[in-house]
Enzyme design. Structure first.
Site, PDB file in Angstrom:
ATOM      1  N   GLU A 341       0.817  -1.223   0.000  1.00 58.20           N
ATOM      2  CA  GLU A 341       0.000   0.000   0.000  1.00 58.20           C
ATOM      3  C   GLU A 341       0.847   1.268   0.000  1.00 58.20           C
ATOM      4  OE1 GLU A 341      -3.659  -2.315   2.250  1.00 58.20           O
ATOM      5  OE2 GLU A 341      -2.172  -1.208   3.404  1.00 58.20           O
ATOM      6  N   ASP A 365      -0.348  -5.805   9.075  1.00 61.20           N
ATOM      7  CA  ASP A 365      -1.299  -5.007   9.850  1.00 61.20           C
ATOM      8  C   ASP A 365      -1.171  -5.397  11.315  1.00 61.20           C
ATOM      9  OD1 ASP A 365      -2.278  -4.001   7.498  1.00 61.20           O
ATOM     10  OD2 ASP A 365      -4.291  -4.834   7.710  1.00 61.20           O
ATOM     11  N   HIS A 531       0.073  -0.317  10.592  1.00 63.03           N
ATOM     12  CA  HIS A 531       1.065  -1.264  10.110  1.00 63.03           C
ATOM     13  C   HIS A 531       2.268  -1.334  11.045  1.00 63.03           C
ATOM     14  CE1 HIS A 531      -0.519  -0.422   5.770  1.00 63.03           C
ATOM     15  NE2 HIS A 531      -1.162  -1.447   6.308  1.00 63.03           N
TER      16      HIS A 531
END
Length: 593
Positions: A341, A365, A531
């Site tokens: 991401e 995550d 994260h």
């Protein structure tokens, strides 16, 4: 060994043997002892540390001992010529502090003052550290706890630890300097870390930011701007080694086999293209794409993916998983650092861990805190061992390095190792422990393949995260702990409450009983972003030393105060609360660049 894939020579460690400059008996009597200290330090460093390509770290020793400014200048000139990126001064005696010190403001520096009674090495150490502090050039002070005899050529264990910790962190600083972060795409789903902050990379890490639009992937796929022969070989390797798992999509949203096969083909092309964007590929010039063949000299990158790309084309899960892994169709190699991401702050966190350990990094995550009561209620199981106070579910909505399966071993225990220590059997074990699932169509309308594995328990690991704070700048948080095994039925119950096509790591942080490590809930509650970067080994002390070199304060960690090693000037900002002192020192000195 694999060749370091970036432009620029690997930085060397400069050893500066400082000496009392008075000729006529004093200096002459110390020449041998001083040079012996320098050689001993060089041997320790070269035997203890390796570059990311697996080669032993090289040291450069000044041509002569340094008794004054002329010899200091000659040493500086040699270091510049030889590509020195870290400076260690050693001495057994009194020297002229400000006349012999290293004045380069951008090179991490330390001084080892011999603890002996015959000559006042400790007096010089204190004097030159005072000069460093007064001139705004922070330096690490290394002073052995026990008195040694003048003829003792052994480096005490506590001194060894500090030298290696300093050089390991300093080498990370030097390796980042002049390299790039490559943003492949832009901001993913409004994630703050993927709002790539150029001033952070430039001012704190000495790196530049390069950006390519995600349409570059479409262009290279459509015009076949990749090595066609390698693509065929890679696709065949994937078909032979990447096991497909259950399709968790509903009958309504399952994609036909022909489409899934096409998604594999696109995913492999995307991996080749992302690697070529980072490092270049000379074979591209041979097919008429010389500019594309040069790459972006990227030590770390990020792939946006969601949502514009993944609403239209296969996701980047295979790309990210295989590039972050220490092997692929070309064999065992150094991992590449790619952030999911395009979370650049987590990418930088992964980069810190990689440069300190030379091992692959898990991107995850920080998904869920599971209390003992919640696990008991949902799965009927009482947590024990390191997990007895609760666990964190680290699970990435996409990929993680296959090294993260924990199927490599050290002394019979699960581990993640530098690529040069990994065996072919271990790569097969990592692949065997991984399944690839058709991505959930509602999440990824463009298709793609999701990585799934379960990390083996019992590994010491460190999770870290860089966060940007308006008005403060970057700040680092660190949590050491262990990966945890759960009974299979318990893992299944907990995992299937979220998406079962993603890789899971069960993590138990080490608790201290106070502050953010009072319990596991507080660790989760104080984590600064969605994260985290997970590295093999307990490397929190190394991260703290590295952060101090870059002038990044650490605001959350579970490292014992006896392991914290920062420049000596930090003591002037407070000795009772080291966290507060760290903030004041970093604010005072400002970013390294």
């Amino acid at each position: 060994m694999t060749k370091f894939p970036l432009i620029g020579s690997l930085p060397k460690i400069g050893i500066r043997p400082a000496i009392d400059g008075r000729l006529g008996g004093i200096r002459e009597s110390l020449e041998t002892q001083t040079m012996d200290m320098a050689r001993a330090a060089a041997r320790l460093i070269s035997s203890s540390l390796r570059y990311p390509d697996g080669g032993s770290v090289e040291c450069v020793i000044a041509d002569t001992t340094i008794g004054g400014v002329a010899e200091a200048a000659a040493c500086a000139e040699k270091f510049a010529r030889e590509g020195v990126g870290v400076s260690l001064t050693v001495t057994p005696c009194w020297c002229y502090g400000s006349e012999t010190m290293d004045m380069n403001p951008q090179i991490p520096k330390a001084i080892w003052g011999f603890n002996g009674t015959e000559r006042p090495g400790a007096v010089y150490l204190a004097a030159v550290l005072a000069a460093h502090t007064q001139k705004g050039l922070p330096a690490f002070g290394i002073y052995g706890r026990e008195v040694q005899d003048a003829g003792d050529k052994e480096i005490p264990a506590d001194v060894q630890t500090k030298i290696v910790r300093f050089v390991r962190a300093g080498l990370a600083v030097a390796l980042m300097r002049g390299k790039s972060y490559l943003a492949m795409g832009g901001v993913s789903m409004g994630i703050a870390g993927s709002i790539v902050d150029h001033p952070f990379f430039e001012s704190y890490l000495g790196m530049r930011v390069e950006t390519v639009d995600m349409t570059e992937f479409l262009r290279r796929i459509d015009r076949e701007i990749f090595d066609r022969e390698e693509y065929e070989r890679a696709l065949a390797w994937v078909k032979a080694n990447c096991k497909e798992g259950e399709d968790y999509n509903s009958p309504r949203t399952r994609r036909p086999r022909r489409q899934l096969d096409g998604e594999w083909e696109t995913s492999v092309k995307m991996a080749l293209i992302a690697r070529d964007l980072m490092f270049g590929n000379p074979k591209l010039a041979g097919i008429g794409f010389g500019e594309e063949g040069r790459g972006h000299n990227a030590l770390v990158s990020g792939f946006q993916g969601q949502r514009q790309w993944t609403d239209y084309r296969p996701n980047g899960d295979f790309l990210e998983a295989i590039l972050n892994t220490s092997f692929d169709w070309n064999g065992i190699r150094a991992p590449y650092i790619v952030a999911t991401e395009n979370d650049a702050m987590n990418g930088a966190s992964m980069l810190f861990g990689y440069l300190l350990t030379n091992t692959a990094q898990i991107f995850a995550d920080v998904r869920t805190f599971w209390s003992p009561d919640a696990v008991q209620r949902v799965a009927g199981y009482k947590l024990t061992g390191p997990a007895e106070k609760g666990i964190l579910h680290l699970i990435n909505s996409g990929p993680a390095t296959l090294d993260g399966t924990g199927r490599q071993t050290l002394a019979g225990e699960p581990a993640m190792k530098p690529f040069w220590e990994i065996t072919e059997q271990e790569t097969k074990a990592c692949l065997e422990a991984t399944t690839w699932h058709p991505s959930i169509t509602e999440y990824f309308p463009g298709g793609g393949w999701s990585t799934r594995f379960l990390t083996r328990g019992g590994m010491p690991v460190t999770m870290c995260r860089l966060n940007l704070v308006k008005g403060l700048g970057p700040a680092l948080q660190i949590a050491e702990g262990w990966t945890v095994d759960l009974p299979e039925h318990v893992h299944k119950v907990l995992e299937e409450r979220t998406n079962p096509t993603w890789p899971t790591t069960w993590f138990a942080p080490r608790l201290t009983g106070h502050g953010p490590f009072r319990d596991v809930y507080d660790v989760m509650n104080n984590w600064g972003a969605n994260h985290g970067a997970i590295s093999y080994g307990h490397i929190g002390a190394d991260l703290i030393s590295l952060a101090s070199m870059l002038r990044i304060p650490v605001y959350m960690h579970n490292i014992g105060s006896d392991c914290i090693f920062r420049p000596s000037a930090w003591a002037a900002f407070g000795t009772q609360c080291l966290e507060s002192a760290d903030y004041r020192a970093c604010a005072n000195y400002g970013p390294l660049y």
